[in-house]
Design an enzyme around this catalytic site. Structure first.
Site, PDB file in Angstrom:
ATOM      1  N   VAL A   1      -2.008 -12.638   0.256  1.00  0.00           N
ATOM      2  CA  VAL A   1      -1.148 -11.832   1.134  1.00  0.00           C
ATOM      3  C   VAL A   1      -0.127 -11.129   0.238  1.00  0.00           C
ATOM      4  CG1 VAL A   1       0.551 -11.885   3.009  1.00  0.00           C
ATOM      5  CG2 VAL A   1      -1.374 -13.481   3.027  1.00  0.00           C
ATOM      6  N   ALA A   2       0.012  -9.825   0.448  1.00  0.00           N
ATOM      7  CA  ALA A   2       0.923  -9.086  -0.436  1.00  0.00           C
ATOM      8  C   ALA A   2       2.355  -9.573  -0.265  1.00  0.00           C
ATOM      9  CB  ALA A   2       0.835  -7.602  -0.142  1.00  0.00           C
TER      10      ALA A   2
ATOM     11  N   GLU B   1     -11.110  -7.336  -1.206  1.00  0.00           N
ATOM     12  CA  GLU B   1     -10.918  -7.133   0.230  1.00  0.00           C
ATOM     13  C   GLU B   1     -11.805  -5.995   0.716  1.00  0.00           C
ATOM     14  OE1 GLU B   1      -6.857  -6.640   1.460  1.00  0.00           O
ATOM     15  OE2 GLU B   1      -6.261  -8.631   0.749  1.00  0.00           O
TER      16      GLU B   1
ATOM     17  N   HIS C   1       0.249  -1.825   3.671  1.00  0.00           N
ATOM     18  CA  HIS C   1       0.373  -1.689   5.127  1.00  0.00           C
ATOM     19  C   HIS C   1       1.744  -1.151   5.519  1.00  0.00           C
ATOM     20  CE1 HIS C   1      -3.505  -3.296   6.331  1.00  0.00           C
ATOM     21  NE2 HIS C   1      -3.390  -4.165   5.330  1.00  0.00           N
TER      22      HIS C   1
ATOM     23  N   SER D   1       3.145  -4.379  -0.012  1.00  0.00           N
ATOM     24  CA  SER D   1       1.965  -4.203   0.833  1.00  0.00           C
ATOM     25  C   SER D   1       1.735  -2.733   1.178  1.00  0.00           C
ATOM     26  CB  SER D   1       2.114  -4.980   2.137  1.00  0.00           C
ATOM     27  OG  SER D   1       1.072  -4.625   3.022  1.00  0.00           O
TER      28      SER D   1
ATOM     29  N   HIS E   1     -10.208  -3.658   3.523  1.00  0.00           N
ATOM     30  CA  HIS E   1      -8.933  -2.934   3.443  1.00  0.00           C
ATOM     31  C   HIS E   1      -9.174  -1.493   2.973  1.00  0.00           C
ATOM     32  CE1 HIS E   1      -4.463  -2.690   2.537  1.00  0.00           C
ATOM     33  NE2 HIS E   1      -4.929  -1.704   1.772  1.00  0.00           N
TER      34      HIS E   1
ATOM     35  N   ASP F   1      -6.931  -2.485   8.046  1.00  0.00           N
ATOM     36  CA  ASP F   1      -7.937  -3.520   7.837  1.00  0.00           C
ATOM     37  C   ASP F   1      -8.962  -3.359   8.939  1.00  0.00           C
ATOM     38  OD1 ASP F   1      -6.605  -4.563   5.666  1.00  0.00           O
ATOM     39  OD2 ASP F   1      -5.465  -6.011   6.869  1.00  0.00           O
TER      40      ASP F   1
ATOM     41  N   GLN G   1       5.531  -8.467   7.141  1.00  0.00           N
ATOM     42  CA  GLN G   1       4.898  -8.865   5.888  1.00  0.00           C
ATOM     43  C   GLN G   1       5.546 -10.133   5.333  1.00  0.00           C
ATOM     44  OE1 GLN G   1       2.209  -7.149   4.891  1.00  0.00           O
ATOM     45  NE2 GLN G   1       1.836  -8.599   3.224  1.00  0.00           N
TER      46      GLN G   1
END
Ligand code: ZN
Length: 432
Positions: A284-285, A346, A292, A290, A349, A299, A256
């Site tokens: 972008v986190a 998004e 993720h 994030s 996501h 995603d 990330q």
């Protein structure tokens, strides 16, 4: 129930014989056998009401009704106690306990009412012990408990006599050690204000292997997410929506960090560093923020449209928006919630939150931040999903659970789970 009726009929016969008076027998303070609550009741056309004020008086507590959570509650230094009605044939509201099904021609009415009782007691004094003794379902040890109980209520001559009994048959105790074993991340909130540490790694990562569609690179995700994603992909496939492509799943902190600095670098051509970092953070986190990194998000796009705004208008994007809630997923970053999530729209996501929660958020147009805020703002929320399952969700502060633990006394067919939410608390979800 039947025994109770026969018993009352016998008592009535005795009354008419003039040996003992009815009022003295059941409700009278002189009767040493009755340890429940004695309250005044009001007769309405089609119901009997036991007012909140009467319940307060009988228990020497100051109850209020919370409309949002549908609970009767009282809180004081040292304890809190709430009741939630679990029957549909009666009501619990600002008037009190409203009992339906009166039979006019009988000298008394009797009711069985299911209630979920929750208490948290720091320490018992003698007054509190007396009240809990009347409830006959508490304990005298400090702690927090949630119990399904049944109130047997007899109303006669504007008086109500209430006794309580525990009906939960399955007892579980959650303490600090057992909590570690059972905690999941369904409602773990990750955003700019709720960050993950750089060494946080999910517990049950598995390879992303979709039953339908494809993956762009090798990646991992939490097993429960993969299992439910496969169900979603199968259903989409049978609806004629094929060729989904999973392009991203679990990402560790360093990955990330690289993504973020790449984005900043690309923006530096057109602006200064501060502006570039600010702009990059909406796309972008920032590392540690994030989803993720939780392993709970993927995603997903299709073979012709990548992660871009236009994906929302493809059949694949539309299908996800319309259906993903059925499988426990939410489209996490919505167009109309950008000011709250601080992340651009998004449509690709997906975040796994578990069914029930996903349906509630979708139907009420709440993003995750709003759902958690709603949960924290109410003592207890409850809802019914379209398949008829009922949910009770409660935010419990970490300190509360860690200090005294939580005892659950519920019937076998009730399921429950505890999720991480934020640095201060957990969410308890009860389903039945
Ligand atoms: Zn994503």
């Amino acid at each position: 129930m039947r025994k109770l009726r026969i018993f009352f009929i016998l008592v009535c016969i005795i009354m008419t014989l003039g040996i003992i008076s009815w009022g003295e027998y059941v409700g009278g303070d002189e009767d040493p056998g009755f340890n429940g609550l004695t309250v005044s009741a009001q007769y309405e056309e089609d119901c009997v009401i036991i007012p909140v004020s009467e319940l307060s008086r009988a228990m020497d507590m100051n109850f209020s009704f919370n409309e949002d959570s549908g609970i009767l509650y009282t809180e004081k230094d040292g304890y809190s106690l709430y009741f939630k009605l679990m029957d549909e044939e009666h009501e619990l509201d600002e008037r009190g306990l409203v009992l339906y099904g009166r039979e006019e021609d009988k000298p008394f009415d009797s009711y069985k009412v299911k209630l979920l009782m929750q208490y948290a007691v720091d320490s018992y004094d003698s007054n509190l012990s007396e009240v809990f003794d009347k409830l006959s379902v508490g304990s005298d040890a400090a702690g927090k408990a949630i119990k399904l109980i049944e109130a047997s209520i007899t109303v006669e001559d504007s008086k109500g006599y209430i006794s309580f009994e525990k009906i939960g048959t399955s007892t579980s105790e959650i303490n600090n050690d057992s909590l570690k074993e059972i905690l999941n991340n369904h409602l773990l909130l990750v955003n700019r204000d709720n960050t993950l540490s750089n060494d946080y790694v999910p517990q049950n990562l598995t390879k992303v292997a979709p039953s339908k569609g494809g993956v762009s690179v090798n990646m991992k995700v939490e097993k429960e997410v993969m299992d439910n994603l496969n169900i979603l992909l199968e259903e989409a496939y049978s609806d004629g929506i094929k060729d989904y492509l999973i392009t991203s799943a679990y990402r560790d902190y360093n990955k990330q960090k690289n993504l973020f600095s790449n984005k900043v670098n690309s923006l530096l051509k057109n602006m200064g560093r501060d502006a570039a970092e600010k702009e990059a953070a909406t796309i972008v986190a920032v590392p540690g923020t994030s989803e993720h990194q939780t392993g709970m998000a993927v995603d997903i796009c299709n073979f012709t449209t990548s992660l871009e705004r236009a994906f929302a208008d493809t059949p694949h994007g539309k299908w996800l928006e319309k259906n993903s809630w059925k499988y426990g997923f939410i489209v996490r970053y919505q167009k109309d919630k950008m000011d709250i999530t601080k992340i651009i729209y998004e449509p690709w996501h997906l975040r796994y939150v578990g069914v029930g929660h996903s349906e509630y958020m979708k139907m009420n147009n709440l993003c995750m931040e709003e759902y958690i805020e709603y949960l924290k703002g109410n003592r207890m929320i409850s809802f019914e999903t379209q398949d008829g399952s009922k949910y009770i969700v409660e935010y419990i502060e970490k300190s509360e659970l860690e200090d005294t633990g939580l005892m659950l006394d519920l019937p076998e067919n009730y399921q429950w789970m505890v999720s991480n939410v934020d640095k201060d608390g957990y969410a308890l979800t009860i389903t039945y």
